[in-house]
Motif scaffolding. Structure first.
Motif, PDB file in Angstrom:
ATOM      1  N   VAL A   1      -5.484  12.363  13.170  1.00 54.64           N
ATOM      2  CA  VAL A   1      -5.000  11.045  12.515  1.00 54.64           C
ATOM      3  C   VAL A   1      -5.799  10.692  11.446  1.00 54.64           C
ATOM      4  CG1 VAL A   1      -4.213   8.418  12.722  1.00 54.64           C
ATOM      5  CG2 VAL A   1      -3.794  10.434  14.685  1.00 54.64           C
ATOM      6  N   TRP A   2      -5.199  10.366  10.301  1.00 53.27           N
ATOM      7  CA  TRP A   2      -5.820   9.914   9.130  1.00 53.27           C
ATOM      8  C   TRP A   2      -5.247   8.340   8.827  1.00 53.27           C
ATOM      9  CZ3 TRP A   2      -4.992  14.783   9.433  1.00 53.27           C
ATOM     10  CH2 TRP A   2      -6.005  15.917   9.386  1.00 53.27           C
ATOM     11  N   ARG A   3      -6.101   7.457   8.879  1.00 53.93           N
ATOM     12  CA  ARG A   3      -5.626   6.091   8.575  1.00 53.93           C
ATOM     13  C   ARG A   3      -5.379   5.606   7.216  1.00 53.93           C
ATOM     14  NH1 ARG A   3      -8.127   1.200   7.151  1.00 53.93           N
ATOM     15  NH2 ARG A   3      -6.879  -0.388   7.895  1.00 53.93           N
ATOM     16  N   ASN A   4      -4.331   5.114   6.802  1.00 51.78           N
ATOM     17  CA  ASN A   4      -4.101   4.452   5.357  1.00 51.78           C
ATOM     18  C   ASN A   4      -5.095   3.553   4.847  1.00 51.78           C
ATOM     19  OD1 ASN A   4      -3.230   3.823   2.991  1.00 51.78           O
ATOM     20  ND2 ASN A   4      -0.864   4.366   3.672  1.00 51.78           N
ATOM     21  N   SER A   5      -6.093   3.912   3.992  1.00 49.24           N
ATOM     22  CA  SER A   5      -6.923   2.830   3.645  1.00 49.24           C
ATOM     23  C   SER A   5      -6.759   2.685   2.194  1.00 49.24           C
ATOM     24  CB  SER A   5      -8.360   2.936   3.714  1.00 49.24           C
ATOM     25  OG  SER A   5      -9.238   2.182   3.376  1.00 49.24           O
ATOM     26  N   GLY A   6      -5.970   1.897   1.667  1.00 46.37           N
ATOM     27  CA  GLY A   6      -5.667   1.572   0.257  1.00 46.37           C
ATOM     28  C   GLY A   6      -4.908   3.034  -0.441  1.00 46.37           C
ATOM     29  N   GLY A   7      -4.082   3.496   0.290  1.00 42.30           N
ATOM     30  CA  GLY A   7      -3.498   4.667  -0.436  1.00 42.30           C
ATOM     31  C   GLY A   7      -4.177   6.059   0.010  1.00 42.30           C
TER      32      GLY A   7
ATOM     33  N   ALA B   1      -0.986   8.938   8.578  1.00 40.12           N
ATOM     34  CA  ALA B   1      -0.481  10.605   8.263  1.00 40.12           C
ATOM     35  C   ALA B   1      -0.965  11.233   9.861  1.00 40.12           C
ATOM     36  CB  ALA B   1      -1.323  11.247   7.268  1.00 40.12           C
ATOM     37  N   VAL B   2      -0.384  11.923  10.418  1.00 41.58           N
ATOM     38  CA  VAL B   2      -0.755  12.907  11.580  1.00 41.58           C
ATOM     39  C   VAL B   2      -0.538  14.279  11.155  1.00 41.58           C
ATOM     40  CG1 VAL B   2      -0.175  13.302  13.794  1.00 41.58           C
ATOM     41  CG2 VAL B   2      -0.075  10.914  12.889  1.00 41.58           C
ATOM     42  N   GLY B   3      -1.772  15.125  11.136  1.00 41.31           N
ATOM     43  CA  GLY B   3      -1.428  16.300  10.717  1.00 41.31           C
ATOM     44  C   GLY B   3      -2.069  17.287  11.887  1.00 41.31           C
TER      45      GLY B   3
ATOM     46  N   GLY C   1       3.700   7.810   9.035  1.00 47.72           N
ATOM     47  CA  GLY C   1       4.314   6.564   9.520  1.00 47.72           C
ATOM     48  C   GLY C   1       3.345   5.552   9.837  1.00 47.72           C
ATOM     49  N   ASP C   2       3.453   4.190  10.052  1.00 44.19           N
ATOM     50  CA  ASP C   2       2.708   3.413  10.647  1.00 44.19           C
ATOM     51  C   ASP C   2       2.034   3.516  12.119  1.00 44.19           C
ATOM     52  OD1 ASP C   2       0.907   1.264  10.817  1.00 44.19           O
ATOM     53  OD2 ASP C   2       2.416  -0.230  10.774  1.00 44.19           O
ATOM     54  N   LEU C   3       0.704   3.744  12.489  1.00 39.73           N
ATOM     55  CA  LEU C   3       0.569   4.016  13.758  1.00 39.73           C
ATOM     56  C   LEU C   3      -0.164   2.965  14.242  1.00 39.73           C
ATOM     57  CD1 LEU C   3      -0.790   7.880  14.206  1.00 39.73           C
ATOM     58  CD2 LEU C   3       0.998   6.443  15.539  1.00 39.73           C
ATOM     59  N   ASP C   4      -1.076   2.098  13.337  1.00 37.36           N
ATOM     60  CA  ASP C   4      -1.956   1.141  13.743  1.00 37.36           C
ATOM     61  C   ASP C   4      -1.170  -0.479  13.649  1.00 37.36           C
ATOM     62  OD1 ASP C   4      -2.053   0.946  10.942  1.00 37.36           O
ATOM     63  OD2 ASP C   4      -4.119   1.469  10.951  1.00 37.36           O
TER      64      ASP C   4
ATOM     65  N   THR D   1       0.665  -1.080   0.046  1.00 35.78           N
ATOM     66  CA  THR D   1      -0.037  -0.012   0.045  1.00 35.78           C
ATOM     67  C   THR D   1       0.858   1.257  -0.047  1.00 35.78           C
ATOM     68  OG1 THR D   1      -1.605  -1.227   1.429  1.00 35.78           O
ATOM     69  CG2 THR D   1      -1.914   1.301   1.270  1.00 35.78           C
ATOM     70  N   PRO D   2       0.600   2.195  -1.137  1.00 38.19           N
ATOM     71  CA  PRO D   2       1.688   3.250  -1.010  1.00 38.19           C
ATOM     72  C   PRO D   2       1.090   3.947   0.251  1.00 38.19           C
ATOM     73  CG  PRO D   2      -0.190   3.251  -2.587  1.00 38.19           C
ATOM     74  CD  PRO D   2      -0.320   2.148  -1.884  1.00 38.19           C
ATOM     75  N   ALA D   3       2.449   4.699   0.668  1.00 38.35           N
ATOM     76  CA  ALA D   3       2.167   5.598   2.027  1.00 38.35           C
ATOM     77  C   ALA D   3       1.279   7.249   1.699  1.00 38.35           C
ATOM     78  CB  ALA D   3       3.634   5.786   2.418  1.00 38.35           C
ATOM     79  N   LEU D   4       0.603   7.243   2.951  1.00 39.46           N
ATOM     80  CA  LEU D   4      -0.015   8.369   2.627  1.00 39.46           C
ATOM     81  C   LEU D   4       0.860   9.831   2.307  1.00 39.46           C
ATOM     82  CD1 LEU D   4      -3.001   8.162   5.189  1.00 39.46           C
ATOM     83  CD2 LEU D   4      -2.885   7.948   2.673  1.00 39.46           C
ATOM     84  N   THR D   5       0.465  10.786   2.021  1.00 45.07           N
ATOM     85  CA  THR D   5       1.334  12.274   2.023  1.00 45.07           C
ATOM     86  C   THR D   5       0.683  13.168   2.733  1.00 45.07           C
ATOM     87  OG1 THR D   5       0.428  12.978  -0.209  1.00 45.07           O
ATOM     88  CG2 THR D   5       2.424  11.483  -0.515  1.00 45.07           C
ATOM     89  N   CYS D   6       1.557  14.273   3.120  1.00 47.28           N
ATOM     90  CA  CYS D   6       0.786  15.287   3.829  1.00 47.28           C
ATOM     91  C   CYS D   6       0.086  15.996   2.895  1.00 47.28           C
ATOM     92  CB  CYS D   6       1.916  16.312   4.238  1.00 47.28           C
ATOM     93  SG  CYS D   6       3.034  15.299   5.780  1.00 47.28           S
TER      94      CYS D   6
END
Length: 235
Positions: A160-166, A141-143, A131-134, A80-85
């Motif tokens: 916090v925004w969780r990464n769901s399929g990018g 992502a943490v903003g 980074g991976d929080l869960d 899964t691609p990492a989230l971006t700010c």
């Protein structure tokens, strides 16, 4: 009578001579010699017995079979691609399970800004960490966002925004209070480290004199502070 006697004597003498001659003769002793039989023409020596092939490695044609090839490795699952700010500028903030600032539903950010009918405005701020929080292996992502509702108040929140399929999906938040700006965020080891400014008791709202470093972990729809340290801050 006188005429026949010599004849008889001569006959007796002849017989005597014949008997003596027979006794003086020699008799050769017979000997037996065994001669080995000659080899039969065209006969050959028995052929050597060749060793038999190992039935485990021999092929039906008699040639050794090739060793079995190892099974190919299993393909790795897609990453899964990492989230971006930058993705947070169009994300949703808040939910029914974890509302933002009392709003019953989520608020959509457009280019990092949301303006409410009540005159409040929400702006996405620059500090952000990825980074991976869960613990699912995907980078979340943490903003930070800042709410202005009129007057001098500026309320800072870490979300916090969780990464769901990018794609960023809102998950949790923690309020820092009025005029407590965030200066940096980093994520490592399923922990978010947030550096922000605040003040000592008895100070005015504009008198920031503490740099606080808080460490958070994600628990459901809440960011739980694990620890924090304070250091003096001079503007």
């Amino acid at each position: 009578m006188r005429r026949t006697l010599p004849s008889f004597a001569a006959l007796a003498l002849a017989c005597l001579l014949t008997a003596c001659g027979g006794d003086s003769g020699t008799t050769a002793s017979a000997s037996t010699t065994v001669t080995p039989a000659a080899a039969t023409p065209g006969a050959s020596a028995p052929a050597a017995i060749a060793p038999s092939a190992d039935p485990a490695t021999a092929s039906p044609s008699g040639a050794p079979s090739a060793p079995a090839k190892p099974a190919p490795p299993k393909p790795k699952p897609p990453t899964t691609p990492a989230l971006t700010c930058a993705q947070l500028a169009g994300a949703q903030l808040g939910s029914a399970a974890a509302p933002y600032n009392g709003y019953p539903d989520h608020i959509p950010l457009t280019e990092g800004i949301w303006n409410g009918e009540d005159g409040a405005s929400v702006e996405l701020q620059e500090p952000c960490g990825i980074g991976d929080l869960d613990g699912d292996g995907a980078a979340d992502a943490v903003g930070t966002v800042r709410l202005r509702a009129g007057g001098t108040g500026q309320f800072w929140t870490v979300a916090v925004w969780r990464n769901s399929g990018g794609e960023p999906v809102y998950r949790a938040l923690v309020d820092l209070g009025d005029r407590n700006p965030v200066t940096s965020i980093s994520v490592s080891g399923q922990r978010a480290t947030v550096v922000w400014l605040t003040r000592s008791d008895g100070r005015g709202m504009a008198e920031l004199d503490i740099r606080r470093t808080s460490v958070y972990r994600l628990s459901g729809t809440t960011l739980v502070e694990v620890s924090h340290t304070d250091a003096p801050y001079t503007p």
